[in-house]
Design a protein around this motif. Structure first.
Motif, mmCIF file in Angstrom:
data_model
loop_
_atom_site.group_PDB
_atom_site.id
_atom_site.type_symbol
_atom_site.label_atom_id
_atom_site.label_comp_id
_atom_site.label_asym_id
_atom_site.label_seq_id
_atom_site.Cartn_x
_atom_site.Cartn_y
_atom_site.Cartn_z
ATOM 1 N N GLY A 75 -8.297 -0.107 -12.342
ATOM 2 C CA GLY A 75 -7.147 -1.007 -12.398
ATOM 3 C C GLY A 75 -5.906 -0.467 -11.726
ATOM 4 O O GLY A 75 -4.812 -0.988 -11.939
ATOM 5 N N SER A 76 -6.053 0.587 -10.910
ATOM 6 C CA SER A 76 -4.896 1.154 -10.202
ATOM 7 C C SER A 76 -4.690 0.394 -8.892
ATOM 8 O O SER A 76 -5.245 0.745 -7.852
ATOM 9 N N LYS A 77 -3.885 -0.658 -8.956
ATOM 10 C CA LYS A 77 -3.698 -1.539 -7.804
ATOM 11 C C LYS A 77 -2.957 -0.853 -6.653
ATOM 12 O O LYS A 77 -3.225 -1.124 -5.486
ATOM 13 N N GLU A 78 -2.018 0.041 -6.997
ATOM 14 C CA GLU A 78 -1.248 0.710 -5.941
ATOM 15 C C GLU A 78 -2.145 1.633 -5.108
ATOM 16 O O GLU A 78 -2.078 1.638 -3.876
ATOM 17 N N ILE A 79 -3.000 2.410 -5.783
ATOM 18 C CA ILE A 79 -3.912 3.296 -5.060
ATOM 19 C C ILE A 79 -4.926 2.471 -4.256
ATOM 20 O O ILE A 79 -5.277 2.827 -3.129
ATOM 21 N N ALA A 80 -5.369 1.346 -4.828
ATOM 22 C CA ALA A 80 -6.311 0.476 -4.123
ATOM 23 C C ALA A 80 -5.683 -0.084 -2.847
ATOM 24 O O ALA A 80 -6.309 -0.107 -1.782
ATOM 25 N N ALA A 81 -4.417 -0.521 -2.948
ATOM 26 C CA ALA A 81 -3.716 -1.066 -1.777
ATOM 27 C C ALA A 81 -3.501 0.011 -0.719
ATOM 28 O O ALA A 81 -3.687 -0.227 0.478
ATOM 29 N N SER A 82 -3.132 1.209 -1.168
ATOM 30 C CA SER A 82 -2.904 2.324 -0.250
ATOM 31 C C SER A 82 -4.197 2.730 0.456
ATOM 32 O O SER A 82 -4.221 2.939 1.668
ATOM 33 N N THR A 83 -5.287 2.821 -0.305
ATOM 34 C CA THR A 83 -6.569 3.226 0.265
ATOM 35 C C THR A 83 -7.092 2.173 1.235
ATOM 36 O O THR A 83 -7.653 2.505 2.291
ATOM 37 N N THR A 84 -6.883 0.909 0.907
ATOM 38 C CA THR A 84 -7.283 -0.176 1.809
ATOM 39 C C THR A 84 -6.544 -0.053 3.140
ATOM 40 O O THR A 84 -7.127 -0.250 4.208
ATOM 41 N N GLY A 85 -5.264 0.302 3.066
ATOM 42 C CA GLY A 85 -4.486 0.523 4.288
ATOM 43 C C GLY A 85 -4.984 1.716 5.077
ATOM 44 O O GLY A 85 -5.013 1.698 6.315
ATOM 45 N N ASN A 86 -5.403 2.766 4.375
ATOM 46 C CA ASN A 86 -5.940 3.947 5.057
ATOM 47 C C ASN A 86 -7.243 3.620 5.786
ATOM 48 O O ASN A 86 -7.514 4.154 6.869
ATOM 49 N N ILE A 87 -8.057 2.754 5.179
ATOM 50 C CA ILE A 87 -9.291 2.325 5.842
ATOM 51 C C ILE A 87 -8.949 1.598 7.144
ATOM 52 O O ILE A 87 -9.617 1.774 8.170
ATOM 53 N N ALA A 88 -7.886 0.798 7.109
ATOM 54 C CA ALA A 88 -7.439 0.095 8.321
ATOM 55 C C ALA A 88 -7.086 1.086 9.425
ATOM 56 O O ALA A 88 -7.445 0.889 10.597
ATOM 57 N N LEU A 89 -6.399 2.161 9.055
ATOM 58 C CA LEU A 89 -6.031 3.179 10.050
ATOM 59 C C LEU A 89 -7.264 3.839 10.653
ATOM 60 O O LEU A 89 -7.326 4.095 11.860
ATOM 61 N N VAL A 90 -8.266 4.098 9.813
ATOM 62 C CA VAL A 90 -9.500 4.725 10.301
ATOM 63 C C VAL A 90 -10.216 3.787 11.277
ATOM 64 O O VAL A 90 -10.703 4.222 12.327
ATOM 65 N N TYR A 91 -10.251 2.486 10.942
ATOM 66 C CA TYR A 91 -10.890 1.526 11.845
ATOM 67 C C TYR A 91 -10.165 1.471 13.192
ATOM 68 O O TYR A 91 -10.793 1.343 14.236
#
Length: 209
Positions: free
Chosen positions: A3-19
């Motif tokens: 339920g940690s939405k902030e970490i989920a949002a941050s990690t989703t953004g990091n995946i975007a950078l990797v792509y």
């Protein structure tokens, strides 16, 4: 799951950078847009600014990279709204075909990122945004705005570099002070031990006498 939405949002953004690094620009845009939506939901201005930058940078990289075509950029994205089933990420985002349209989107998102970042004064993001804006304006033929962005990028870079140097000097001086105090303590301890040894020898001499 936690339920940690902030970490989920941050990690989703990091995946975007990797792509983006992998030149999978459609995947990058899909994840960055998802990160933007999540960041808005939790009200994180910092993550919203990062997501805007990631979207703009992905569009810019798509324009700047002549070796990659949109057709080869396919990614499978897990969509939480479909009971955990996997759906094609390309279905979640519409990429315009023309380079001019993509460049306009890049400039639009990067400018939004810049406006957001100025409000929260995140220097590393501000630096990255100006750097991408300089490239985008150069590709669009607006060399004046490109040079202005370069100047701002360099000014912030110098500021960050100066700040990092100041922190390093402070840490070094603190370390040197710690080493000096530790040496003084060592010398003091050695002196005490020396005096103790002499006193012990005297005591032995008195005992023998």
């Amino acid at each position: 799951e936690l339920g940690s939405k902030e970490i989920a949002a941050s990690t989703t953004g990091n995946i975007a950078l990797v792509y983006t690094m992998q030149k999978n620009y459609i995947g990058a845009i899909v994840y960055a847009q998802r990160s933007l939506q999540m960041s808005k939901e939790i009200g994180s201005k910092r993550l919203v600014a990062w997501a805007l930058y990631e979207i703009g940078n992905a569009y810019l990289s798509l324009c700047d990279d002549t070796t990659t075509t949109t057709a080869t950029n396919k990614v499978i994205v897990k969509d939480e709204m479909t009971s955990g089933k996997y759906v094609p990420g390309a279905a979640n985002v519409s990429i315009p075909a023309g380079k001019g349209a993509r460049l306009r989107l890049a400039l639009n998102y990067l400018q939004l990122a810049l406006d957001s970042t100025k409000k929260i004064q995140t220097l590393d993001l501000l630096q990255a945004t100006y750097e991408s804006l300089a490239k985008a304006y150069k590709l669009s033929g607006d060399f004046k705005k490109s040079l202005d962005a370069v100047d701002n990028f360099r000014a912030i870079k110098d500021s960050v570099f100066s700040k990092e140097n100041s922190e390093k000097i402070l840490k070094l001086s603190m370390k040197n002070e710690y080493d000096r105090l530790r040496l003084a303590d060592s010398l003091k301890t050695a002196e005490i031990e020396k005096i103790s040894t002499i006193n012990l020898q005297k005591q032995k001499s008195y005992t023998y006498m």
